[in-house]
Design an enzyme around this catalytic site. Structure first.
Site, mmCIF file in Angstrom:
data_model
loop_
_atom_site.group_PDB
_atom_site.id
_atom_site.type_symbol
_atom_site.label_atom_id
_atom_site.label_comp_id
_atom_site.label_asym_id
_atom_site.label_seq_id
_atom_site.Cartn_x
_atom_site.Cartn_y
_atom_site.Cartn_z
ATOM 1 N N GLU A 203 0.850 -1.203 0.000
ATOM 2 C CA GLU A 203 0.000 0.000 0.000
ATOM 3 C C GLU A 203 0.884 1.251 0.000
ATOM 4 O O GLU A 203 0.475 2.308 -0.449
ATOM 5 C CB GLU A 203 -0.887 0.034 1.246
ATOM 6 C CG GLU A 203 -2.232 -0.623 1.043
ATOM 7 C CD GLU A 203 -2.130 -2.096 0.731
ATOM 8 O OE1 GLU A 203 -1.601 -2.838 1.575
ATOM 9 O OE2 GLU A 203 -2.561 -2.508 -0.356
ATOM 10 N N THR B 218 3.917 -7.830 -2.890
ATOM 11 C CA THR B 218 4.468 -8.387 -1.648
ATOM 12 C C THR B 218 3.898 -9.778 -1.355
ATOM 13 O O THR B 218 2.736 -10.059 -1.626
ATOM 14 C CB THR B 218 4.146 -7.453 -0.467
ATOM 15 O OG1 THR B 218 2.823 -6.950 -0.649
ATOM 16 C CG2 THR B 218 5.108 -6.293 -0.428
ATOM 17 N N ASP C 217 -6.383 -3.612 -5.671
ATOM 18 C CA ASP C 217 -5.813 -4.231 -4.464
ATOM 19 C C ASP C 217 -6.236 -5.695 -4.353
ATOM 20 O O ASP C 217 -6.445 -6.214 -3.262
ATOM 21 C CB ASP C 217 -6.222 -3.418 -3.215
ATOM 22 C CG ASP C 217 -5.566 -3.922 -1.934
ATOM 23 O OD1 ASP C 217 -4.492 -4.535 -2.021
ATOM 24 O OD2 ASP C 217 -6.138 -3.699 -0.853
ATOM 25 N N HIS D 244 -8.807 5.086 12.724
ATOM 26 C CA HIS D 244 -9.890 5.556 13.596
ATOM 27 C C HIS D 244 -11.268 5.500 12.945
ATOM 28 O O HIS D 244 -12.266 5.704 13.624
ATOM 29 C CB HIS D 244 -9.603 6.983 14.068
ATOM 30 C CG HIS D 244 -8.447 7.075 15.019
ATOM 31 N ND1 HIS D 244 -8.509 6.610 16.307
ATOM 32 C CD2 HIS D 244 -7.188 7.543 14.856
ATOM 33 C CE1 HIS D 244 -7.341 6.805 16.910
ATOM 34 N NE2 HIS D 244 -6.522 7.364 16.046
#
Ligand SMILES: O=C(O)c1cc(C(=O)O)c2c(n1)C(=O)C(=O)c1cc(C(=O)O)[nH]c1-2
Ligand SMILES: [Ca+2]
Length: 672
Positions: free
Chosen positions: A180, A238, A303, A603
């Site tokens: 990312e 990755t 992604d 958050h």
């Protein structure tokens, strides 16, 4: 290291244990990683009588992602921040712990919580990756460190480790996270005795000004824009979770991750498949040489990692027994691939998807135009959380079904018109902490519905056999047994058991915190135990919750005649929306941009998300919000992994963020 010794001891033990099921010696139980135990004391008839045998407090507050390893009555389990615990599997008593002391400031270098998926044990050593990229070997008896090595080739890049290492022959193997943020993916093998590097294999081409490391990189480079733009952000790919080994074929398989940046055309403006992103790659375990690959998502733009766990099985396909591998990556398709040759056999979607209509016979997806829109937001199904993330699936040779923790977490994605590597920009998702996706996340309200579902999938017929709907997405991994059972922990803080053939729910028990890890089973003094490492978190669990209870990370162990008392849970305090803090409403809009760039991944959206392993600021104590500087700039919670923003944000910025939090809370209050 002496290869024969490792093959003799570890390989034999794992192969023999496949028949007895006494231990849980390897991450996926056996080399096939089927997570199928032959133990059958606990059955569909008596599973309702399971009772707590012992519990063990991991003392953690973040996501517990560990599959415990259990060998001869000792359990090795990891907690967040890569802390290793050795526990007496008979009693649940602590034998030793090892804390690699990961600097808490490193926490923000990981996209997705500070979890650890477990250890590998071989020849008296316990191997694990520390979140900050070290690979460490401990003495299994004492917990003392035997060796430690740095797996990170470039400390300027935000590489992490969250996955469990594997020991294949005499080598211990590990990859990294970081795609990312912008890294070049690779996997490294180390001598299991000494930690000396044996080989390293990159998943994507490197610096275009330098020669290719091997022929595979040369081949891969032809599928990337020749301008070499990918190199700015490393390209990605990755290997942050799955690695499997077939001792008979002497091949290992890895699943590779998403591109850096996510946006295909920002990464490779000329297009191209971008090998070896989002692929399964077979390597020679002795040398790390490329053998074959199958790319599941060519030109990844969403992604759609393929790092999800890989299962090896021998299946009847068109009247022929074939050695295959089974895979259900983020993109929502279930794949059957010939593991000798890499030949594509079949793929069907195991949930609804809208990025592709299916696969052609050559194994290429038919991608929809909307999924590649360059100027409109794409309501991605699945979104970047995946239709299946790292939560392990299992496969029962008895039922011939795979059990997939499937889900939908709504998200929309849009290519940024312009994107520059490492540009910190208000409004750009987490760019303040180094994310480099080249995409806006949720620029429009996503329309798909969230769900969490246990899917039993028939890989031969490529169709669903049964499903069970959970109340929330982000449930734990699965275990299946010869007792014809499937076990799974849930986001709403329960461990459940199902009939493996038909999905009837047979048992569940409350554990006081959401479960994301997978259960294991083993035998102690002739009795079958089932254990689960519970602890809510992981990327979705940071901001959301499926349960109103909390408890520190805890390992629970059940048996048919357990007599332990459960630990006490506490009710999660869902407080009211924050109020009574002075703020300037005119600053709220700029605060929104700063909040998206720095705060939202951990958050969540104030007052909208409920707060998971990390508190939602819309429900904070007014004192915290009025004193926000202390937390954001002065490091009051640095020991819990709260980043130090003092070099990145000013006091004025904090005023704006406060205005956004308070303005959002007030708006929501007014609409209630
Ligand atoms: O691209 C990467 O390098 C990378 C690494 C990780 C990780 O190491 O945990 C995750 C992801 N990606 C990812 O995309 C993702 O959804 C994810 C979820 C989790 C988690 O632990 O809950 N990790 C990761
Ligand atoms: Ca990723």
């Amino acid at each position: 290291a002496d290869e024969a010794k490792y093959v003799d001891e570890t390989h034999k033990a794992i192969a023999e244990n496949r028949e007895t099921g006494k231990n849980w010696p390897a991450h996926g139980f056996d080399y096939q990683e089927q997570r199928f135990s032959p133990l059958d004391e606990i059955t569909t008839k008596n599973v309702k009588d399971l009772k707590l045998e012992w519990s063990y407090n991991l003392g953690s507050s973040r996501g517990v992602e560990s599959t415990p390893i259990v060998i001869d009555g000792v359990m090795y389990v990891t907690a967040p921040w890569s802390i290793v615990h050795a526990v007496d599997a008979r009693t649940g008593e602590k034998l030793w712990t090892y804390d690699p002391e990961v600097p808490r400031s490193y926490g923000e270098k990981g996209c997705c919580d500070v979890g650890n998926r477990g250890v590998a044990v071989s020849n008296g050593l316990v191997y694990f990756g520390a979140f900050d990229g070290r690979l460490i070997a401990l003495d299994a008896k004492t917990g003392e460190r035997v060796w430690e090595t740095d797996t990170i080739e470039n400390r300027d890049k935000p590489y992490t480790i969250t996955g469990a290492p594997r020991v294949f022959k005499d080598k211990v193997i590990i990859g990294n996270g970081g795609a990312e943020y912008g890294v070049r993916g690779y996997i490294t093998a180390y001598d299991a005795d000494t930690g000396e590097e044996a080989w390293r294999w990159y998943t994507v081409p490197g610096n275009p000004d330098e020669p290719f490391e091997n022929d595979a990189m040369k081949m891969a480079a032809e599928t990337w824009d020749p301008s070499g733009k990918y190199w700015e952000a490393g390209g990605g790919g990755t290997v942050w979770d799955s690695m499997v080994f077939d001792p008979e074929l002497d091949l290992m398989y890895i699943g590779t991750g998403n591109g850096s940046p996510w946006s295909h055309l920002h990464r490779s403006p000329g297009g191209g498949d971008n090998l070896f992103l989002a692929s399964i790659v077979a390597l020679d375990p002795d040398t790390g040489e490329y053998v074959w690959h199958y790319q599941e998502t060519p030109g990844d733009n969403w992604d759609y990692t393929s790092t999800q766990d890989i299962i090896l099985a021998d299946l009847p396909i068109n009247d022929e027994t074939r050695k295959v591998l089974l895979h259900a990556p983020k993109n929502g398709f279930f794949y059957v691939v010939d593991r000798e040759t890499g030949e594509f056999i079949s793929a069907e979607n195991f949930v609804d998807v809208n990025w592709a209509t299916g696969y052609d016979e050559s194994g290429r997806p038919m991608v929809t135009a909307e999924a590649r829109s360059e100027d409109e937001a794409f309501d991605a199904i699945p979104g970047p959380y995946g239709a299946h993330n790292w939560h392990s699936m299992s496969f029962s040779p008895d039922t011939q079904l795979a059990y997939i923790p499937a889900q939908n977490i709504p998200a929309s994605m849009q290519k940024m018109p312009e994107w520059d590597y490492n540009e910190e920009e208000p409004g750009v998702f987490m760019s303040g902490t180094g994310w480099n996706t080249g995409m806006f996340l949720n620029p429009t309200e996503p329309g798909s519905k969230p769900f969490g579902r246990l899917v039993a999938w028939d890989p031969v017929e490529q169709q669903e056999a049964w499903r069970y709907e959970h109340i929330s997405p982000w449930n734990g991994g699965t275990l299946t047994t010869a007792g014809n059972l499937v076990f799974q922990g849930t986001a709403d803080a329960r461990l459940m058991a199902f009939n493996a053939s038909n999905g009837d729910k047979l048992w569940d028990t409350m554990v006081g915190t959401g479960i994301v890890a997978a259960p294991v089973t083993y035998e102690v003094d002739g009795r079958q135990f089932v254990s689960i490492a519970a602890g809510w978190g992981g990327v979705y669990g940071l901001v959301q919750r499926g349960s109103d209870r909390t408890i520190p990370g805890t390992v629970y162990t059940y048996s048919l005649d357990g007599k332990a008392e459960p630990p006490e849970y506490s009710q999660h305090q869902q407080t009211n929306l924050v109020s009574g803090v002075d703020y300037n409403p005119e600053l709220a809009e700029e605060g929104l941009g700063l909040y998206i760039a720095n705060c939202v991944a951990c958050h969540g959206v104030p007052g909208v998300d409920r707060g998971g392993a990390i508190p939602n600021l819309g429900y904070s104590n007014a004192k915290v919000i009025s004193d926000l500087e202390s937390f954001v700039l002065n490091g009051v919670l640095a020991n819990r992994g709260m980043p130090d923003f003092s070099e990145r944000l000013s006091e004025e910025d904090v005023d704006k963020i406060r205005a956004f939090i308070m303005g959002t809370a007030d708006t929501i209050r007014a609409s209630q």
